[in-house]
Motif scaffolding. Structure first.
Motif, PDB file in Angstrom:
ATOM      1  N   LEU A   6       0.829  -1.208   0.000  1.00 61.45           N
ATOM      2  CA  LEU A   6       0.000   0.000   0.000  1.00 61.45           C
ATOM      3  C   LEU A   6       0.863   1.256   0.000  1.00 61.45           C
ATOM      4  O   LEU A   6       0.533   2.260  -0.642  1.00 61.45           O
TER       5      LEU A   6
ATOM      6  N   ALA B 203       2.033   1.663  -3.538  1.00 56.55           N
ATOM      7  CA  ALA B 203       0.976   2.208  -4.390  1.00 56.55           C
ATOM      8  C   ALA B 203       0.798   3.706  -4.164  1.00 56.55           C
ATOM      9  O   ALA B 203       0.655   4.478  -5.126  1.00 56.55           O
TER      10      ALA B 203
ATOM     11  N   THR C 175      -3.904   5.499 -11.480  1.00 54.33           N
ATOM     12  CA  THR C 175      -4.854   4.962 -10.503  1.00 54.33           C
ATOM     13  C   THR C 175      -5.071   3.472 -10.710  1.00 54.33           C
ATOM     14  O   THR C 175      -5.006   2.680  -9.758  1.00 54.33           O
ATOM     15  N   ASN C 176      -5.325   3.064 -11.943  1.00 56.76           N
ATOM     16  CA  ASN C 176      -5.552   1.648 -12.223  1.00 56.76           C
ATOM     17  C   ASN C 176      -4.300   0.820 -11.984  1.00 56.76           C
ATOM     18  O   ASN C 176      -4.365  -0.305 -11.478  1.00 56.76           O
TER      19      ASN C 176
ATOM     20  N   ARG D 134      -3.622   0.333  -8.263  1.00 57.59           N
ATOM     21  CA  ARG D 134      -4.611  -0.526  -7.614  1.00 57.59           C
ATOM     22  C   ARG D 134      -4.183  -1.991  -7.608  1.00 57.59           C
ATOM     23  O   ARG D 134      -4.515  -2.740  -6.687  1.00 57.59           O
TER      24      ARG D 134
END
Length: 207
Positions: free
Chosen positions: A11, A14, A28-29, A32
């Motif tokens: 996380l 990301a 964003t994708n 994820r």
């Protein structure tokens, strides 16, 4: 414990990618899937590491997998490998090495971003459209000379002659944004009909 560490590190990865990534694609994708990839890799390594039969089965299973979506930018591949590294390290129970290495690698990725921020520069593609009456080597040399007066580097990347116009693309490295304005003024003062478009080469550059 490894699962919780993997979730935390992935996380963090990301969030780091969302904040500091410089890719043109939708971050964003891409961000994820990084935690999912890391935790999935952790699970697979944890399951197969104690069994030779399972390891061989994993090799056979992966040999039939085909990924047909191309990686368009190297930076995306770096973050994918980091997510896999988190899963591999924690799946192999190498907690200290993983927890220490991942933040250091992210810090290493910050160095060029910080350095570029301290030394402003403009790396752009300059697209020029001229009336067809100005064709010829003299016009091309004149354009490169005018641009080179304010830029530190000028390279011709495309030259196209059409029925009604001439299209050329120059790679321009200029010291600052003011140089971009000076280049525009110099070219248009020579040929007022010139149409000019600047497209930034890297995200994070203000023009």
């Amino acid at each position: 414990i490894n699962l919780l560490l993997g979730m935390g590190l992935s996380l963090t990865l990301a969030a780091y990618y969302m904040r500091f990534g410089r890719t043109y694609s939708d971050r964003t994708n891409h961000a994820r899937i990084l935690p999912v990839l890391a935790v999935t890799t952790l699970l697979v390594i944890t399951v197969v590491k104690s069994s030779l039969a399972l390891s061989l089965g994993l090799v056979g299973a992966l040999s039939i997998v085909r990924f047909r979506t191309p990686i368009k930018e190297p930076e995306e591949l770096v973050y994918l490998f980091l997510a896999i590294a988190i899963g591999l390290g924690l799946g192999a129970n190498q907690r200290i090495a993983t927890v220490v290495s991942i933040p250091l690698i992210l810090l290493l990725l910050l160095i060029p971003i910080y350095w570029r921020g301290r030394k402003p520069h403009q790396n752009t593609f300059m697209m020029i459209s001229l009336p067809n009456a100005f064709t010829g080597r003299e016009t091309l040399d004149m354009m490169i000379e005018d641009v080179g007066e304010y830029a530190t580097q000028v390279d011709l990347r495309r030259y196209e002659v059409r029925d009604d116009s001439i299209q050329m693309t120059l790679y321009v490295s200029a010291p600052n944004a003011q140089s971009i304005a000076d280049i525009t003024d110099a070219v248009r003062s020579r040929i007022p009909e010139t149409e000019i478009t600047f497209v930034e080469r890297e995200i994070g550059i203000d023009i």
